[in-house]
Design an enzyme around this catalytic site. Structure first.
Site, mmCIF file in Angstrom:
data_model
loop_
_atom_site.group_PDB
_atom_site.id
_atom_site.type_symbol
_atom_site.label_atom_id
_atom_site.label_comp_id
_atom_site.label_asym_id
_atom_site.label_seq_id
_atom_site.Cartn_x
_atom_site.Cartn_y
_atom_site.Cartn_z
ATOM 1 N NE ARG A 1 -11.291 -6.729 0.154
ATOM 2 C CZ ARG A 1 -10.035 -6.443 0.446
ATOM 3 N NH1 ARG A 1 -9.067 -7.286 0.114
ATOM 4 N NH2 ARG A 1 -9.724 -5.298 1.057
ATOM 5 C CG HIS A 2 -14.407 -3.887 -2.239
ATOM 6 N ND1 HIS A 2 -13.079 -3.570 -2.380
ATOM 7 C CD2 HIS A 2 -14.640 -3.913 -0.900
ATOM 8 C CE1 HIS A 2 -12.524 -3.392 -1.202
ATOM 9 N NE2 HIS A 2 -13.444 -3.603 -0.278
ATOM 10 N NE ARG B 1 -10.602 -1.049 0.764
ATOM 11 C CZ ARG B 1 -9.488 -0.968 1.479
ATOM 12 N NH1 ARG B 1 -8.572 -0.058 1.175
ATOM 13 N NH2 ARG B 1 -9.277 -1.803 2.492
ATOM 14 N NE ARG C 1 -14.589 -0.484 0.504
ATOM 15 C CZ ARG C 1 -14.775 0.375 1.493
ATOM 16 N NH1 ARG C 1 -14.883 1.666 1.220
ATOM 17 N NH2 ARG C 1 -14.841 -0.041 2.745
ATOM 18 C CG ASP D 1 -11.458 -7.453 3.972
ATOM 19 O OD1 ASP D 1 -12.443 -6.807 4.373
ATOM 20 O OD2 ASP D 1 -10.279 -7.116 4.238
#
Length: 378
Positions: free
Chosen positions: A42-43, A46, A110, A290
């Site tokens: 996952r990034h 943010r 992102r 996610d």
């Protein structure tokens, strides 16, 4: 004096042998047993996706606006890249080579930036940088496709009529309606506080409120008085329930074939290529969301019901055993302060023999053609 010399000699030999054996065993196990790895992450941290109508914290307070990677998110991904470098020392002790590493991201700022920050930690330059001496970063390609065309890493949702139909059927079930009804008073109060109508809150806006408050709280912004710890905990309960309902309850395998099963198919096809030595790829990185990890876990039937934190990553490790058979190890890292922990595919051992792994996941596999999606370099 002689005793001191003997002491230092013994200490040096003991340290050297310990270091050598540790390095040799690590090298031996990685080189002879591990063929390739796939990492889905996952990034990083943010800003919120959006503000609710009455939110005092508007988009202007976020330096890059809504839905963008923060400086904390960049750091999280850089640290994750360094972690992957430590975990797979043998594979990444050599300079980057495009034939051995493939990186794909969803087409969001992102996730693209997260991939770049991750790679900065994973592949620092090995020597003086040809562009600028002292620069501790090198460019590495990150591939993507337009969001509307991404069937690999994006949950199909509104772009897939069949998936929309499955979701609509899920929301009509008595079990879903009963749980949502139990939160009726809470959602009514939330509507008064946020400015969203109750209908909108029930249709995915509860998660948006939770997301906004969680982001604001983690960045030490002032929350409204009604947004107590108890309210945020209840919002998390509802958000987690909606996720579990969306992917696990009611026709899980059908949903998985349209979502996580597509990615799982690509991963297994790349492992099959490694068995046949048809692909030199040693590492595949997927920078996503996610929802990507959740649907992948749902396809594997290992989802624990909790929302993956920022920079969470699912590791697939592919081994060649001493008898020349092949197996797959699953490891999940959902805490940046800890090592990845082992997961076990239901009905199998760990690591799971490749043939058995394939058989156990066959019902959720959505085939994408003869060539793995991951190897279509866009």
């Amino acid at each position: 004096m002689i005793l001191i010399k003997h002491f230092f000699l013994s200490f040096f030999l003991s340290f050297f042998l310990s270091f050598f054996l540790s390095f040799f065993l690590s090298f031996f196990l990685s080189f002879f047993l591990s063929i390739s790895e796939c990492v889905v992450f996952r990034h990083g941290d943010r800003s919120p996706i959006e503000a609710y109508p009455t939110d005092p914290n508007k988009e202007s307070i976020w330096p890059q606006g809504f839905g963008q990677l923060t400086e904390l998110g960049m750091k999280q991904q850089y640290e994750l890249g360094k972690y992957l470098k430590r975990r797979y020392t043998v594979f990444h002790s050599c300079p980057f080579h495009h034939d051995q590493v493939f990186v794909r991201s969803t087409d969001y700022d992102r996730t693209l930036m997260s991939a770049q920050a991750n790679l900065a930690g994973l592949y620092p330059p090995k020597k003086s940088h040809p562009v600028s001496p002292g620069l501790t970063w090198q460019p590495i390609p990150v591939h993507t496709v337009p969001t509307t065309q991404d069937k690999l890493l994006k949950t199909p949702s509104k772009h897939c009529p069949q998936f929309r139909e499955l979701m609509a059927d899920t929301f009509k079930t008595d079990a879903y309606q009963q749980i949502i009804h139990s939160y009726k008073d809470f959602i009514h109060n939330l509507s008064n506080h946020t400015g969203y109508s109750m209908d909108k809150l029930v249709l995915r806006k509860v998660w948006k409120v939770y997301d906004a408050l969680l982001c604001e709280k983690s960045h030490n912004l002032t929350l409204p008085e009604w947004a107590t710890s108890s309210v945020i905990a209840t919002l998390e309960e509802i958000a987690s329930f909606e996720v579990v309902s969306s992917i696990i309850h009611h026709r899980r395998e059908e949903k998985a074939r349209l979502a996580g099963g597509v990615l799982l198919d690509a991963i297994l096809r790349n492992f099959s290529s490694a068995v046949k030595r048809a692909s030199p790829l040693k590492l595949i990185l997927y920078s996503a969301h996610d929802s990507t990890i959740i649907t992948l876990h749902a396809a594997l039937n290992i989802y624990n019901g909790r929302l993956p934190p920022y920079a969470a990553c699912q590791l697939f490790e592919f081994y060649q055993e001493e008898d020349d058979s092949y197996s797959v190890g699953l490891f999940y890292r959902n805490d940046s302060s800890l090592d990845a922990h082992e997961l076990v595919l239901p009905g199998c051992t760990s690591p799971c023999p490749l043939d058995q792994f394939t058989d156990l996941t066959r019902s959720v596999i959505a085939t994408t053609g003869k060539k793995s999606v991951a190897q279509h370099k866009m």
